[in-house]
Motif scaffolding. Structure first.
Motif, PDB file in Angstrom:
ATOM      1  N   LYS A  54       0.839  -1.190   0.000  1.00  0.00           N
ATOM      2  CA  LYS A  54       0.000   0.000   0.000  1.00  0.00           C
ATOM      3  C   LYS A  54       0.880   1.248   0.000  1.00  0.00           C
ATOM      4  O   LYS A  54       1.978   1.240   0.570  1.00  0.00           O
ATOM      5  N   THR A  58       1.059   6.297   3.560  1.00  0.00           N
ATOM      6  CA  THR A  58       0.152   7.418   3.882  1.00  0.00           C
ATOM      7  C   THR A  58       0.865   8.509   4.678  1.00  0.00           C
ATOM      8  O   THR A  58       0.366   9.626   4.775  1.00  0.00           O
ATOM      9  N   GLN A 115      -3.466  12.647  -4.749  1.00  0.00           N
ATOM     10  CA  GLN A 115      -4.765  13.319  -4.665  1.00  0.00           C
ATOM     11  C   GLN A 115      -4.943  14.331  -5.797  1.00  0.00           C
ATOM     12  O   GLN A 115      -6.006  14.437  -6.397  1.00  0.00           O
ATOM     13  N   SER A 152     -11.555  10.003  -0.542  1.00  0.00           N
ATOM     14  CA  SER A 152     -10.256  10.477  -0.056  1.00  0.00           C
ATOM     15  C   SER A 152      -9.140   9.468  -0.299  1.00  0.00           C
ATOM     16  O   SER A 152      -7.994   9.854  -0.536  1.00  0.00           O
ATOM     17  N   ALA A 153      -9.451   8.180  -0.231  1.00  0.00           N
ATOM     18  CA  ALA A 153      -8.423   7.147  -0.428  1.00  0.00           C
ATOM     19  C   ALA A 153      -8.198   6.826  -1.895  1.00  0.00           C
ATOM     20  O   ALA A 153      -7.166   6.267  -2.257  1.00  0.00           O
ATOM     21  N   ASN A 164      -9.887   4.647  -3.634  1.00  0.00           N
ATOM     22  CA  ASN A 164     -10.011   3.197  -3.816  1.00  0.00           C
ATOM     23  C   ASN A 164     -11.391   2.763  -4.296  1.00  0.00           C
ATOM     24  O   ASN A 164     -11.711   1.575  -4.278  1.00  0.00           O
TER      25      ASN A 164
END
Length: 444
Positions: A59, A62, A72, A176-177, A179
């Motif tokens: 992943k 973050t 983003q 926001s993610a 996904n």
């Protein structure tokens, strides 16, 4: 300074100017090239990748603010570019005019076009219309004996697709993610920012906004997140009738009846919140068991005890969010989500099925409640037999959630086990009892 500006302009002019679409295309080609180079480097590093596909991908970090910021920004630009490709009001008006101007013979008064006219219209339109003028789209439409499709339904199909794409992009901006799903906070932001744009929410007081948002979000999560994962796929939101119900608030006017039936209306949200405040006797912002028992109807103490055991409470008290889930379950007992909600309460021993002993336990509490209202003559054994007849479980005297859903009468069975009023109304369904008399009985 002027020399610096002149040199910069000279440098920029060395490169040909490109449109947004050309820049995007170049970026895509470059990205695919980088991806291919990375895959080749990985396969050289580990030869097994050529035989066994990679199934784990780390992943993104973050904590790396630059990485997340770039990610983003890239998503936002991508969505804005997609938004620019969507047909606007002028585009749809132009399309409507061309469709009306290209009807096919025979001239029988119907507005229809054949495939040749379909292609003619397509060739007169820019590339962003192409997705609606594919051969596969034409073949999906109903055709008459001359091979023609109706113009009006075809145009309505395009309008619906455009609205769907607009909504998808609008919702995706809150992901926001990145996904493909919204968390609770993401959905709260989405609804909060839409409030000022909906005519039917113009009367909503600003200090009530946070409570309204919580009320609206709970319906989405109650029905679309039955496993309580804390996130909902965007595609599930788009295809859900709940979103359509929410967007009804865009109407300029509607009747009092329509407002009362819409969970997202100002009237409905205020009604639920007012009900919560009236139940909260000690005014501490939470509900105790003895307070929830006063909920309209005839909830039994054993049901309320089990409810507080199974669903999140804070030091033995229920907050507003948990109360909203309870209200949604009570008001939509026929839905699968509600039956799943009640099943956690009914399945006392967590065996995946409830037997005669468990049914007997809930029914005794119901009959005790009825006797306190001076309603007698009910026998537990007779009621149990009726429940088994309605449920028709695959295994005799072992009722499962699947049985409850499949029988089509799960809402009645649940009502008979948890609510004395629902039980009494079902028992007296053919007696013609006056509704006002029923209200008076349970208000006392």
């Amino acid at each position: 300074m002027s020399g610096w500006a002149a040199n910069l302009e000279k440098f920029v002019n060395k490169f040909p100017k490109k449109s947004v679409s050309e820049s995007d295309k170049e970026a895509d080609v470059h990205f695919l090239k980088l991806l291919e180079e990375e895959q080749q480097a990985e396969s050289k590093k580990n030869a097994t990748y050529s035989k066994i596909p990679k199934f784990y991908y780390k992943k993104p970090d973050t904590k790396n603010q630059i990485n997340m910021g770039v990610r983003q920004e890239a998503r936002t630009r991508f969505l804005h570019n997609k938004s620019a490709e969507i047909l606007d009001k002028e585009d749809l008006e132009k399309l409507w005019y061309l469709l009306k101007s290209n009807t096919s013979f025979p001239d029988d008064g119907s507005e229809r076009m054949n495939y040749d006219q379909f292609c003619i219209v397509a060739n007169k339109l820019p590339s962003k219309y192409r997705q609606f003028f594919q051969p596969s789209v034409f073949l999906k439409c109903d055709r008459d004996e001359y091979g023609r499709i109706e113009i009006v339904p075809f145009f309505h199909y395009i309008v619906r697709k455009v609205n769907l794409h607009q909504t998808r992009i609008q919702i995706s901006l809150y992901d926001s993610a990145g996904n493909g799903y919204l968390k609770e906070k993401d959905l709260e932001n989405f609804i909060f920012e839409l409030i000022p744009s909906f005519p039917q929410l113009s009367s909503l007081q600003e200090n009530f906004y946070p409570f309204y948002v919580i009320t609206a979000v709970r319906k989405f999560f109650f029905f679309l997140d039955p496993k309580r994962t804390g996130k909902i796929l965007i595609k599930d939101i788009l295809t859900s009738p709940i979103l359509a119900e929410f967007y009804e608030l865009r109407q300029e006017s509607w009747s009092a009846e329509e407002a009362s039936q819409n969970w997202f209306s100002v009237q409905s949200s205020l009604k639920v919140y007012d009900q919560y405040l009236r139940l909260d006797l000690d005014r501490n912002g939470m509900l105790r068991k003895m307070e929830l028992v006063r909920y309209p109807g005839g909830l039994t103490s054993i049901f309320v005890d089990r409810l507080f055991e199974e669903y999140q409470t804070f030091e033995g008290e229920m907050d507003y969010k948990t109360f909203l889930d309870f209200v949604l379950a009570m008001e939509n007992k026929k839905s699968t989500a509600s039956l799943q909600y009640f099943w956690r309460i009914l399945d006392v021993y967590k065996q995946g099925a409830i037997d005669t002993f468990v049914v007997n336990m809930f029914l005794r509490a119901i009959i005790k409640k009825l006797e306190s209202k001076e309603r007698f003559g009910f026998k537990v054994d007779d009621v149990k037999d009726e429940i088994w007849d309605m449920a028709k479980p695959k295994v005799l005297y072992a009722l499962t959630l699947e049985d409850l859903i499949a029988c089509g009468q799960g809402d009645i069975i649940v009502g008979m086990l948890i609510d004395a009023r629902a039980f009494y109304e079902y028992d007296q369904r053919e007696s013609g009892i006056d509704p006002e008399e029923m209200d008076e009985l349970w208000d006392n």
